[in-house]
Design an enzyme around this catalytic site. Structure first.
Site, PDB file in Angstrom:
ATOM      1  N   HIS A 208      38.303 -42.149  -0.498  1.00 52.19           N
ATOM      2  CA  HIS A 208      39.132 -41.583  -1.576  1.00 52.19           C
ATOM      3  C   HIS A 208      40.581 -41.249  -1.221  1.00 52.19           C
ATOM      4  O   HIS A 208      41.241 -40.552  -2.001  1.00 52.19           O
ATOM      5  CB  HIS A 208      38.470 -40.318  -2.140  1.00 52.19           C
ATOM      6  N   GLY A 257      38.719 -48.090  -2.522  1.00 50.76           N
ATOM      7  CA  GLY A 257      37.350 -48.215  -3.010  1.00 50.76           C
ATOM      8  C   GLY A 257      37.185 -47.564  -4.364  1.00 50.76           C
ATOM      9  O   GLY A 257      36.416 -48.033  -5.200  1.00 50.76           O
ATOM     10  N   HIS A 258      37.883 -46.461  -4.579  1.00 50.59           N
ATOM     11  CA  HIS A 258      37.893 -45.803  -5.892  1.00 50.59           C
ATOM     12  C   HIS A 258      39.270 -46.029  -6.491  1.00 50.59           C
ATOM     13  O   HIS A 258      40.261 -45.431  -6.091  1.00 50.59           O
ATOM     14  CB  HIS A 258      37.591 -44.312  -5.762  1.00 50.59           C
ATOM     15  N   HIS A 332      30.388 -48.813 -10.858  1.00 53.80           N
ATOM     16  CA  HIS A 332      30.725 -47.427 -11.163  1.00 53.80           C
ATOM     17  C   HIS A 332      31.667 -47.388 -12.367  1.00 53.80           C
ATOM     18  O   HIS A 332      32.762 -47.947 -12.335  1.00 53.80           O
ATOM     19  CB  HIS A 332      31.380 -46.805  -9.924  1.00 53.80           C
ATOM     20  N   GLU A 384      26.141 -44.351 -10.867  1.00 51.94           N
ATOM     21  CA  GLU A 384      26.962 -43.982 -12.034  1.00 51.94           C
ATOM     22  C   GLU A 384      27.527 -45.239 -12.705  1.00 51.94           C
ATOM     23  O   GLU A 384      28.693 -45.307 -13.074  1.00 51.94           O
ATOM     24  CB  GLU A 384      28.085 -43.035 -11.609  1.00 51.94           C
ATOM     25  N   GLU A 400      28.996 -40.489 -18.014  1.00 53.64           N
ATOM     26  CA  GLU A 400      29.824 -39.438 -17.429  1.00 53.64           C
ATOM     27  C   GLU A 400      31.053 -39.165 -18.296  1.00 53.64           C
ATOM     28  O   GLU A 400      31.678 -40.088 -18.832  1.00 53.64           O
ATOM     29  CB  GLU A 400      30.259 -39.856 -16.020  1.00 53.64           C
ATOM     30  N   CYS A 468      35.108 -33.503 -10.917  1.00 50.23           N
ATOM     31  CA  CYS A 468      36.099 -34.420 -11.482  1.00 50.23           C
ATOM     32  C   CYS A 468      36.228 -34.257 -12.992  1.00 50.23           C
ATOM     33  O   CYS A 468      37.318 -34.394 -13.553  1.00 50.23           O
ATOM     34  CB  CYS A 468      35.742 -35.857 -11.143  1.00 50.23           C
ATOM     35  N   CYS A 469      35.119 -33.952 -13.679  1.00 52.85           N
ATOM     36  CA  CYS A 469      35.132 -33.954 -15.144  1.00 52.85           C
ATOM     37  C   CYS A 469      35.886 -32.787 -15.768  1.00 52.85           C
ATOM     38  O   CYS A 469      36.627 -32.994 -16.740  1.00 52.85           O
ATOM     39  CB  CYS A 469      33.705 -34.013 -15.680  1.00 52.85           C
TER      40      CYS A 469
END
Length: 703
Positions: A208, A257-258, A332, A384, A400, A468-469
């Site tokens: 990340h 990666g993200h 994801h 996810e 999500e 995160c949300c």
């Protein structure tokens, strides 16, 4: 390039180009900062900062000469952006209605402070002081920086619409910590500074770093545009310049990666005009999925076996193929939506039709075959992930909150590029359903997962260890004004019907649209045009895909307007005070799912306007999971001002199996089974779990 006025909170007018870049006048007057957030005059900044940061300052649009870096790009100028539309500035939109305005106020007064306090309590804010030592508890996590960054972004958007000295001071304090945490070379990541200083850039696949950098960049742009101050912007520009010195052609190979930094770099490019940020975004996007695979080589370099990747396939992070070869939305869901948003931005900026065509294919895959009726995406808990086509279970749905928000981002970008209402339809569906469900009505509790059925055990929480949300929904709500309007060539588009006003420059003149509406509870919209002088332009009004009948009037007289790509275009010479009335028929609809969504075969969901409805146990004596809805049952909509802050509910009569005669029989002949009538009351899905706990269902068996 023509310029327009933007009014940052607490400053005078700053002049920005239509691309949102600093004009020369703005650059001369905007305060400069050093890495520690201390104000410095521009000339002092040039001497105080060195390396690629100085090159960036030299190449800023404030200066007449291009930097060596820009000259190195060479060749013809960048292609003109292919976006048909540009969103109104957040500071040019005022929301004053009964639906969104209270939610934005709750977001400002409750949600943003609540998240800050949670970040204080869990150590996220304190971690910025870089005081953690090996062996101590609570080591800074790899994604804590992104959590704080999204909070900064939400708070900045809130300030743009509502000056708040206490919030501004809190922002300044956190920004000061971030500036102090920045390393001498520009690097900025708490985890890798104090926990794993020797592991920088060694695991882009899982850890990340670039994701956190992207969120910091978004926060820097948001804070500058909201306040006119560069305290955070200069920090993230310095970090972006450092990352650009590390990655790219002829430098270090890699990509995240993200995904997230891709879209963030383009925001930096649009804000500053610095082409290197656009080129770095293009590098990360173009490099993705090439062979030999970077993540394999990276794993081997750190002594790991690539075959032991816990997600097995690189579909998980959308690096299984080069992006222009991808046709199916996989992996994801949040990562996918962020990547696709960045791809759309890049395609628009460089006029890349192949990349845009990939975006169209991925859009169709995600929204036609993998999206819930609530616009939730990411059906599977495992990874996810988006799952297979039409694999959309209800009670085990993951959906999500961040994924629905990412879908809003993707939809909004495609809408600006193509001006097609199909993107606005999905954007609206997500905003009113799958994203808004992510926060409670009181603003202090959150859903990470948004199922479409519950046995009664699924509830919002005050916080998540993977947080995160909460800040994501906070930043979406604080910026919702940017999704309402867009400007085109001699045209103003209204995408969402939200009470309040929006102002933009059209054909060299300032035009203000004032909306009066009780949407989404009814479909009556009145729009008043304000302009200093009569002006010819097109007022382009979205006719939602859910609406099968509408009427239009101009100054009380009914008019006909052809609907193209989901929009009715009214082109005329507008005078100050002209009034448009749009009426959207809003009956209760029974919605069926695609036949291949096997769990919903023989079921219907209730929808009225943009709102998807559900049954909650607290409104029913029978188990809501046993209720069947007759096709001929009459359903009516009525507004209940005392329920859930004032909502339209759907009421009617349904049936449920009678328990009479079953006491000693686990099974019996169907001819002996009986039904009994029960009243039903459906409430908006986005508001479920705000009252007594209990079961919930969206899809009802039909008889």
């Amino acid at each position: 390039m023509a310029e327009r006025s933007v009014r940052p909170c607490g400053t005078g007018s700053l002049s920005l180009s239509k691309a949102g870049r600093l004009s020369e006048a703005a650059c001369r007057t905007a305060p400069r900062t050093g890495a520690k957030g201390q104000g410095l005059p521009l000339a002092m900044s040039l001497f105080a900062l060195s390396g690629v940061f100085a090159h960036r300052l030299a190449s800023n649009p404030c200066h007449a000469m291009d930097s060596p870096t820009q000259q190195a790009l060479g060749g013809p100028a960048m292609p003109a952006p292919t976006r048909q539309l540009r969103p109104f500035e957040l500071s040019d939109v005022k929301i004053e209605d009964a639906f969104w305005a209270p939610r934005l106020e709750t977001n400002r007064r409750v949600t943003i402070p609540h998240i800050y306090q949670m970040y204080k309590a869990t150590g996220r804010i304190e971690a910025l002081k870089l005081e953690w030592k090996p062996g101590q508890d609570n080591p800074p996590h790899i994604f804590w920086d992104s959590d704080v960054a999204k909070w900064l972004e939400a708070a900045s958007y809130s300030l743009a619409a509502h000056p708040d000295p206490e919030l501004a001071k809190r922002l300044d304090d956190v920004i000061g910590l971030i500036a102090d945490a920045q390393q001498s070379d520009g690097y900025l990541n708490v985890h890798y500074t104090v926990v794993a200083p020797d592991k920088r850039w060694t695991n882009l696949r899982d850890r990340h770093e670039l994701y956190c950098a992207g969120h910091l960049m978004e926060a820097g742009v948001a804070h500058y545009r909201a306040t006119g101050r560069r305290t955070l912007l200069d920090v993230v520009l310095r970090y972006a310049d450092y990352i650009d010195s590390v990655f790219g052609a002829g430098k270090r190979t890699g990509y995240p990666g993200h995904e997230e930094i891709e879209l963030a770099l383009i925001k930096l490019y649009r804000a500053t005009g610095e082409k290197r940020y656009l080129e770095l975004s293009r590098y990360f996007i173009d490099e993705r999925g090439k062979r030999p695979h970077f993540f394999n080589a990276e794993a081997e370099a750190r002594g790991d076996d690539p075959k032991r990747f816990r997600h097995a396939s690189y579909e998980y992070n959308q690096s299984h193929l080069p992006v222009r070869e991808q046709s199916e939305a996989v992996g994801h869901a949040v990562r996918a939506m962020y990547l696709y948003s960045g791809m759309a931005d890049l395609a628009a900026e460089i006029g890349d039709e192949a990349l845009l065509e990939a975006c169209r294919r991925l859009w169709d895959s995600a929204t036609l075959r993998k999206m819930y009726i609530t616009a939730g995406v990411g059906a599977r808990r495992q990874g996810e992930s988006l799952g297979e086509d039409y694999d959309l279970p209800n009670e085990s749905a993951y959906a999500e909150t961040c994924a629905a928000i990412g879908l809003v981002f993707f939809a909004h970008r495609m809408l600006q590029i193509e001006g097609d209402g199909r993107y606005a339809d999905v954007m609206e569906r997500a905003l009113y359903n799958g994203a808004l469900s992510g926060v409670s009505l009181d603003g202090s509790k959150f859903f990470y997962v948004n199922p479409l059925a519950s046995a009664g055990g699924h509830h919002r929480q005050e916080f998540f260890s993977c947080s995160c949300c909460p800040p994501n929904i906070a930043r979406l709500l604080a910026s919702v004004g940017t999704y309402v309007y867009s400007a085109g060539d001699d045209a103003v588009y209204v995408h969402l019907y939200v009470g309040g006003e929006g102002t933009a420059e059209i054909a060299g003149e300032q035009v203000t649209l004032t909306q009066h509406t009780n949407y989404p509870w009814d479909g009556d919209v009145r729009i008043t045009v304000s302009t200093a002088e009569p002006l010819t332009f097109a007022l382009v009004l979205r006719i939602p895909g859910w609406c099968t009948r509408h009427t239009l009037k101009v100054n009380g007289r009914r008019v006909a307007a052809r609907v193209e790509k989901g929009y009715a275009r009214l082109r005329r010479r507008w005078s100050d005070g002209d009034r448009v009335e749009l009426t959207l028929a809003m009956p209760v609809e029974r919605i069926a799912a695609h036949p291949r969504v096997l769990e919903n075969v023989g079921r219907v969901a209730l929808q009225r306007g943009p709102m998807v409805y559900c049954l909650e146990q607290c409104d029913h004596s029978a188990d809501v999971r046993s209720i069947l809805l007759p096709d001929k049952a009459k359903l009516t909509a009525r507004f209940d001002k005392k329920l859930l802050g004032g909502v339209t509910v759907i009421a009617g009569s349904a049936v449920t199996p009678s328990l009479v005669g079953w006491q000693r029989h686990p099974y019996r002949a169907a001819r002996n089974a009986r039904m009994r009538r029960v009243p039903i009351k459906a409430v908006p899905y986005c508001l479920w779990d705000n009252r007594e706990p209990g079961a919930m269902t969206v899809w009802l068996p039909r008889i």
